[in-house]
Design a protein around this motif. Sequence first.
Motif, PDB file in Angstrom:
ATOM      1  N   VAL A  52       0.851  -1.187   0.000  1.00  0.00           N
ATOM      2  CA  VAL A  52       0.000   0.000   0.000  1.00  0.00           C
ATOM      3  C   VAL A  52       0.888   1.238   0.000  1.00  0.00           C
ATOM      4  N   THR A  53       0.275   2.408  -0.153  1.00  0.00           N
ATOM      5  CA  THR A  53       1.068   3.631  -0.122  1.00  0.00           C
ATOM      6  C   THR A  53       1.297   4.064   1.323  1.00  0.00           C
ATOM      7  N   ARG A  54       2.362   4.808   1.522  1.00  0.00           N
ATOM      8  CA  ARG A  54       2.686   5.333   2.836  1.00  0.00           C
ATOM      9  C   ARG A  54       1.592   6.278   3.320  1.00  0.00           C
ATOM     10  N   GLN A  55       1.036   7.070   2.408  1.00  0.00           N
ATOM     11  CA  GLN A  55      -0.008   8.021   2.772  1.00  0.00           C
ATOM     12  C   GLN A  55      -1.271   7.303   3.252  1.00  0.00           C
ATOM     13  N   TRP A  56      -1.651   6.228   2.549  1.00  0.00           N
ATOM     14  CA  TRP A  56      -2.848   5.481   2.941  1.00  0.00           C
ATOM     15  C   TRP A  56      -2.631   4.815   4.297  1.00  0.00           C
ATOM     16  N   LEU A  57      -1.438   4.285   4.496  1.00  0.00           N
ATOM     17  CA  LEU A  57      -1.130   3.629   5.765  1.00  0.00           C
ATOM     18  C   LEU A  57      -1.157   4.639   6.913  1.00  0.00           C
ATOM     19  N   HIS A  58      -0.658   5.842   6.671  1.00  0.00           N
ATOM     20  CA  HIS A  58      -0.700   6.889   7.697  1.00  0.00           C
ATOM     21  C   HIS A  58      -2.156   7.233   8.034  1.00  0.00           C
ATOM     22  N   ALA A  59      -3.000   7.365   7.025  1.00  0.00           N
ATOM     23  CA  ALA A  59      -4.417   7.659   7.269  1.00  0.00           C
ATOM     24  C   ALA A  59      -5.070   6.530   8.064  1.00  0.00           C
ATOM     25  N   LEU A  60      -4.746   5.290   7.729  1.00  0.00           N
ATOM     26  CA  LEU A  60      -5.316   4.142   8.429  1.00  0.00           C
ATOM     27  C   LEU A  60      -4.890   4.136   9.891  1.00  0.00           C
ATOM     28  N   ARG A  61      -3.629   4.414  10.160  1.00  0.00           N
ATOM     29  CA  ARG A  61      -3.151   4.361  11.545  1.00  0.00           C
ATOM     30  C   ARG A  61      -3.710   5.505  12.393  1.00  0.00           C
ATOM     31  N   THR A  62      -4.045   6.637  11.769  1.00  0.00           N
ATOM     32  CA  THR A  62      -4.608   7.736  12.544  1.00  0.00           C
ATOM     33  C   THR A  62      -6.105   7.560  12.776  1.00  0.00           C
ATOM     34  N   LYS A  63      -6.794   6.826  11.892  1.00  0.00           N
ATOM     35  CA  LYS A  63      -8.244   6.652  12.017  1.00  0.00           C
ATOM     36  C   LYS A  63      -8.655   5.406  12.789  1.00  0.00           C
ATOM     37  N   ASP A  64      -7.826   4.373  12.765  1.00  0.00           N
ATOM     38  CA  ASP A  64      -8.199   3.101  13.378  1.00  0.00           C
ATOM     39  C   ASP A  64      -7.450   2.884  14.687  1.00  0.00           C
ATOM     40  N   PRO A  65      -8.163   2.922  15.822  1.00  0.00           N
ATOM     41  CA  PRO A  65      -7.480   2.730  17.109  1.00  0.00           C
ATOM     42  C   PRO A  65      -6.918   1.328  17.292  1.00  0.00           C
ATOM     43  N   ALA A  66      -7.335   0.368  16.473  1.00  0.00           N
ATOM     44  CA  ALA A  66      -6.825  -0.991  16.586  1.00  0.00           C
ATOM     45  C   ALA A  66      -5.468  -1.164  15.884  1.00  0.00           C
ATOM     46  N   PHE A  67      -5.025  -0.146  15.155  1.00  0.00           N
ATOM     47  CA  PHE A  67      -3.731  -0.228  14.471  1.00  0.00           C
ATOM     48  C   PHE A  67      -2.642  -0.427  15.521  1.00  0.00           C
ATOM     49  N   PRO A  68      -1.695  -1.332  15.263  1.00  0.00           N
ATOM     50  CA  PRO A  68      -0.656  -1.601  16.265  1.00  0.00           C
ATOM     51  C   PRO A  68       0.112  -0.333  16.657  1.00  0.00           C
ATOM     52  N   ALA A  69       0.437  -0.236  17.920  1.00  0.00           N
ATOM     53  CA  ALA A  69       1.176   0.915  18.426  1.00  0.00           C
ATOM     54  C   ALA A  69       2.615   0.878  17.919  1.00  0.00           C
ATOM     55  N   GLY A 116      16.678   6.153  22.979  1.00  0.00           N
ATOM     56  CA  GLY A 116      17.460   7.241  22.427  1.00  0.00           C
ATOM     57  C   GLY A 116      17.061   7.676  21.034  1.00  0.00           C
ATOM     58  N   SER A 117      15.984   7.115  20.486  1.00  0.00           N
ATOM     59  CA  SER A 117      15.554   7.447  19.134  1.00  0.00           C
ATOM     60  C   SER A 117      14.157   8.055  19.168  1.00  0.00           C
ATOM     61  N   THR A 118      13.880   8.919  18.203  1.00  0.00           N
ATOM     62  CA  THR A 118      12.538   9.480  18.086  1.00  0.00           C
ATOM     63  C   THR A 118      11.779   8.868  16.911  1.00  0.00           C
ATOM     64  N   ARG A 119      12.417   7.972  16.174  1.00  0.00           N
ATOM     65  CA  ARG A 119      11.800   7.344  15.010  1.00  0.00           C
ATOM     66  C   ARG A 119      10.789   6.290  15.439  1.00  0.00           C
ATOM     67  N   GLU A 120       9.608   6.374  14.842  1.00  0.00           N
ATOM     68  CA  GLU A 120       8.572   5.379  15.121  1.00  0.00           C
ATOM     69  C   GLU A 120       8.828   4.142  14.275  1.00  0.00           C
ATOM     70  N   LEU A 121       8.711   2.989  14.904  1.00  0.00           N
ATOM     71  CA  LEU A 121       8.908   1.707  14.231  1.00  0.00           C
ATOM     72  C   LEU A 121       7.757   0.789  14.614  1.00  0.00           C
ATOM     73  N   TRP A 122       7.431  -0.127  13.707  1.00  0.00           N
ATOM     74  CA  TRP A 122       6.360  -1.093  13.957  1.00  0.00           C
ATOM     75  C   TRP A 122       6.902  -2.495  13.813  1.00  0.00           C
ATOM     76  N   ASP A 123       6.369  -3.394  14.624  1.00  0.00           N
ATOM     77  CA  ASP A 123       6.705  -4.806  14.526  1.00  0.00           C
ATOM     78  C   ASP A 123       6.020  -5.340  13.272  1.00  0.00           C
ATOM     79  N   LEU A 124       6.794  -5.865  12.342  1.00  0.00           N
ATOM     80  CA  LEU A 124       6.267  -6.306  11.056  1.00  0.00           C
ATOM     81  C   LEU A 124       5.260  -7.440  11.210  1.00  0.00           C
ATOM     82  N   THR A 125       5.540  -8.391  12.075  1.00  0.00           N
ATOM     83  CA  THR A 125       4.627  -9.519  12.275  1.00  0.00           C
ATOM     84  C   THR A 125       3.297  -9.048  12.852  1.00  0.00           C
TER      85      THR A 125
END
Length: 84
Positions: free
Chosen positions: A27-44, A50-59
């Motif tokens: 999917v596109t990065r933009q669509w994924l960003h919209a999905l994560r901001t709208k859906d509270p079930a999206f993984p945290a 020491g980092s400010t970069r957001e990362l997600w567990d792929l599994t």
Amino acid sequence: MPEKREPEPSDEGELVNLSQLAAELGVTRQWLHALRTKDPAFPASRRRPGSTRELWDLTEARAYYKARELRPGERTDLKPPPQQ
């Protein structure tokens, strides 16, 4: 020659950023960003110390994406034109 460091054992799976996650899910990065901001079930997201970069567990993200409820849009090509 510097010593090669062994990766530290971790209970986390493979951590990826939003762009990498979008590529993995096809999917596109933009669509994924919209999905994560709208859906509270999206993984945290997670952050390494020491980092400010957001990362997600792929599994975890793949499991969410596969199990989410699909809500297709309304097909407008099958509707009659509006009466005037």
